[in-house]
Scaffold this motif. Structure first.
Motif: not given
Length: 200
Positions: A132-139, A191-197, A173-178, A184-187
């Motif tokens: 998988f590849v993820a792009l994070s921009e403008n939240y 100015d955003t909380p850490t969330i596990l998706w 943008s949010a920082f992200v990591a798989f 699962k992906l963490a963001s």
């Protein structure tokens, strides 16, 4: 600074430093790192557009010599990320002229255009296994399947709106990591909380 330092993990001894002319300061800070090690840890792989054309360089860690380079694009790769699967397949993703591009390097080399982006510099991350590849921009986080180039999902990242999303100089943008298995992906971010998706 302008170099990457390399250590032997077992002894803690610094082996050498490799000059960094890859990605440029803005792309390195606000976008993907554009660096990784190959499957057996003998080479540093990095996206480089210092020549005005996007390319992947393979640098031998034993002596710092550039072993080879592979052309990715005729234009600058503004923001990039690299992944190597255990089988040795190499994938590179980057933003060229505000288009998200995906390259496979090696046998069966290919290029996929995944669609438009809002910025030249945005956060890009691969899953560790290269699926998988993820792009994070403008939240907003988009996730694609690498093999097919198919967009799987989009995640709307909650934020408090303090960052100016129209200013490319800010990190809106949010920082992200798989996770290790890519399911699962963490963001998170300024100015955003850490969330596990759950992405499975």
């Amino acid at each position: 600074g302008d170099a990457m330092r390399i250590w032997d993990a077992a002894s803690g001894r610094e082996l050498r430093s490799v000059p960094i002319d890859a990605m440029g300061t803005t792309g390195f800070v606000t976008g993907g790192s554009g660096f990784t090690l190959n499957a057996d840890g003998t080479q540093l792989l990095m996206v480089d557009s210092d020549s005005g054309k996007g390319q992947m360089k393979f640098v031998e860690l034993s002596d710092g010599r550039e072993a080879r380079s592979v052309k990715l694009s005729d234009g600058d790769v503004n923001s990039g990320e690299v992944a190597v699967t255990p089988a040795g397949n190499v994938f590179a993703a980057g933003i060229v002229d505000k288009r998200m591009k995906l390259w496979t390097i090696g046998s069966g080399s290919s290029e996929k255009d995944l669609g438009p982006t809002h910025k030249e510099f945005s956060v890009i991350k691969f899953s560790r296994d290269g699926r998988f590849v993820a792009l994070s921009e403008n939240y907003n986080v988009k996730i694609w399947e690498v093999a097919s180039g198919r967009e799987l999902t989009q995640l709307a990242i909650p934020n408090n709106g303090n960052m100016n999303q129209n200013d490319q100089a800010t990190m809106a943008s949010a920082f992200v990591a798989f996770s290790e298995d890519g399911n699962k992906l963490a963001s998170g971010g300024f100015d955003t909380p850490t969330i596990l998706w759950d992405t499975s």
